[in-house]
Design a protein around this motif. Sequence first.
Motif, PDB file in Angstrom:
ATOM      1  N   VAL A  45     -43.142 -78.003 -23.630  1.00  0.00           N
ATOM      2  CA  VAL A  45     -41.943 -78.741 -23.241  1.00  0.00           C
ATOM      3  C   VAL A  45     -40.959 -77.754 -22.628  1.00  0.00           C
ATOM      4  N   PHE A  46     -40.270 -78.216 -21.573  1.00  0.00           N
ATOM      5  CA  PHE A  46     -39.270 -77.388 -20.902  1.00  0.00           C
ATOM      6  C   PHE A  46     -38.108 -78.286 -20.510  1.00  0.00           C
ATOM      7  N   VAL A  47     -36.905 -77.928 -20.932  1.00  0.00           N
ATOM      8  CA  VAL A  47     -35.709 -78.645 -20.509  1.00  0.00           C
ATOM      9  C   VAL A  47     -34.845 -77.645 -19.768  1.00  0.00           C
ATOM     10  N   GLY A  48     -34.918 -77.706 -18.454  1.00  0.00           N
ATOM     11  CA  GLY A  48     -34.177 -76.782 -17.600  1.00  0.00           C
ATOM     12  C   GLY A  48     -34.260 -77.234 -16.157  1.00  0.00           C
ATOM     13  N   THR A  53     -39.700 -80.945 -18.090  1.00  0.00           N
ATOM     14  CA  THR A  53     -41.109 -81.310 -17.980  1.00  0.00           C
ATOM     15  C   THR A  53     -41.778 -81.271 -19.351  1.00  0.00           C
ATOM     16  N   LEU A  54     -42.814 -82.071 -19.466  1.00  0.00           N
ATOM     17  CA  LEU A  54     -43.711 -82.044 -20.606  1.00  0.00           C
ATOM     18  C   LEU A  54     -45.108 -81.855 -20.056  1.00  0.00           C
ATOM     19  N   SER A  76     -29.867 -88.319 -22.770  1.00  0.00           N
ATOM     20  CA  SER A  76     -30.707 -89.366 -23.362  1.00  0.00           C
ATOM     21  C   SER A  76     -31.032 -89.056 -24.823  1.00  0.00           C
ATOM     22  N   GLY A  77     -30.726 -87.832 -25.260  1.00  0.00           N
ATOM     23  CA  GLY A  77     -31.038 -87.396 -26.619  1.00  0.00           C
ATOM     24  C   GLY A  77     -32.271 -86.518 -26.687  1.00  0.00           C
ATOM     25  N   PHE A  78     -32.979 -86.372 -25.571  1.00  0.00           N
ATOM     26  CA  PHE A  78     -34.204 -85.581 -25.535  1.00  0.00           C
ATOM     27  C   PHE A  78     -33.873 -84.122 -25.238  1.00  0.00           C
ATOM     28  N   THR A  79     -34.288 -83.222 -26.148  1.00  0.00           N
ATOM     29  CA  THR A  79     -34.089 -81.782 -25.959  1.00  0.00           C
ATOM     30  C   THR A  79     -35.411 -81.070 -26.238  1.00  0.00           C
ATOM     31  N   GLU A  80     -35.427 -79.769 -26.064  1.00  0.00           N
ATOM     32  CA  GLU A  80     -36.640 -79.001 -26.363  1.00  0.00           C
ATOM     33  C   GLU A  80     -36.993 -79.062 -27.846  1.00  0.00           C
ATOM     34  N   GLU A  81     -36.025 -79.400 -28.691  1.00  0.00           N
ATOM     35  CA  GLU A  81     -36.284 -79.517 -30.128  1.00  0.00           C
ATOM     36  C   GLU A  81     -36.823 -80.899 -30.518  1.00  0.00           C
ATOM     37  N   THR A  82     -36.815 -81.846 -29.586  1.00  0.00           N
ATOM     38  CA  THR A  82     -37.276 -83.206 -29.876  1.00  0.00           C
ATOM     39  C   THR A  82     -38.768 -83.240 -30.167  1.00  0.00           C
ATOM     40  N   VAL A  83     -39.524 -82.412 -29.471  1.00  0.00           N
ATOM     41  CA  VAL A  83     -40.979 -82.372 -29.650  1.00  0.00           C
ATOM     42  C   VAL A  83     -41.443 -80.931 -29.792  1.00  0.00           C
ATOM     43  N   GLY A 113     -42.041 -92.932 -32.654  1.00  0.00           N
ATOM     44  CA  GLY A 113     -41.436 -94.260 -32.684  1.00  0.00           C
ATOM     45  C   GLY A 113     -40.026 -94.330 -32.113  1.00  0.00           C
ATOM     46  N   LYS A 114     -39.413 -93.188 -31.787  1.00  0.00           N
ATOM     47  CA  LYS A 114     -38.063 -93.169 -31.208  1.00  0.00           C
ATOM     48  C   LYS A 114     -38.162 -93.023 -29.698  1.00  0.00           C
ATOM     49  N   ALA A 115     -37.527 -93.970 -28.986  1.00  0.00           N
ATOM     50  CA  ALA A 115     -37.560 -93.970 -27.523  1.00  0.00           C
ATOM     51  C   ALA A 115     -36.363 -93.218 -26.952  1.00  0.00           C
ATOM     52  N   TYR A 116     -36.631 -92.391 -25.953  1.00  0.00           N
ATOM     53  CA  TYR A 116     -35.601 -91.668 -25.207  1.00  0.00           C
ATOM     54  C   TYR A 116     -35.658 -92.182 -23.775  1.00  0.00           C
ATOM     55  N   ASP A 117     -34.628 -92.937 -23.387  1.00  0.00           N
ATOM     56  CA  ASP A 117     -34.590 -93.497 -22.036  1.00  0.00           C
ATOM     57  C   ASP A 117     -34.002 -92.471 -21.082  1.00  0.00           C
ATOM     58  N   ILE A 118     -34.883 -91.768 -20.410  1.00  0.00           N
ATOM     59  CA  ILE A 118     -34.490 -90.699 -19.495  1.00  0.00           C
ATOM     60  C   ILE A 118     -33.795 -91.277 -18.268  1.00  0.00           C
TER      61      ILE A 118
END
Length: 126
Positions: A45-48, A53-54, A76-83, A113-118
Amino acid sequence: MRRLRILLLAMALGAAMPVLPALAHHGWAWTEEELFELTGTVKSVFVGNPHATLDLEVEGVVWRVELAPPGPTVASGFTEETVKPGDEVVALGNRSLDPNEKRMKAVRVTVGGKAYDIYPTRVPAN
């Protein structure tokens, strides 16, 4: 001397101009119109920049899942720590027009089960 530096800088920027379109944000033009769902195991996973990208392993094949630029992705709440590697993820989005390319642009990512709407405006209403 200052004029020479300004002239050299202007020449260098002018030489770089043909490269700039390749670096521009490519939007959705490379994707199919229909939504596509992909379930896989996180490899990385990369947030930058330029966008998050995943890399997901799906039946022994690694898919590149592109998200939004960092700002909207994190909003959206999605970070590199999310997964983390090994987690199962469901990505909903648009796959590449090239059927040989294992790549998609996700509008929603679901983890545990938690959705992140990008891209919330592109997520279909239930």
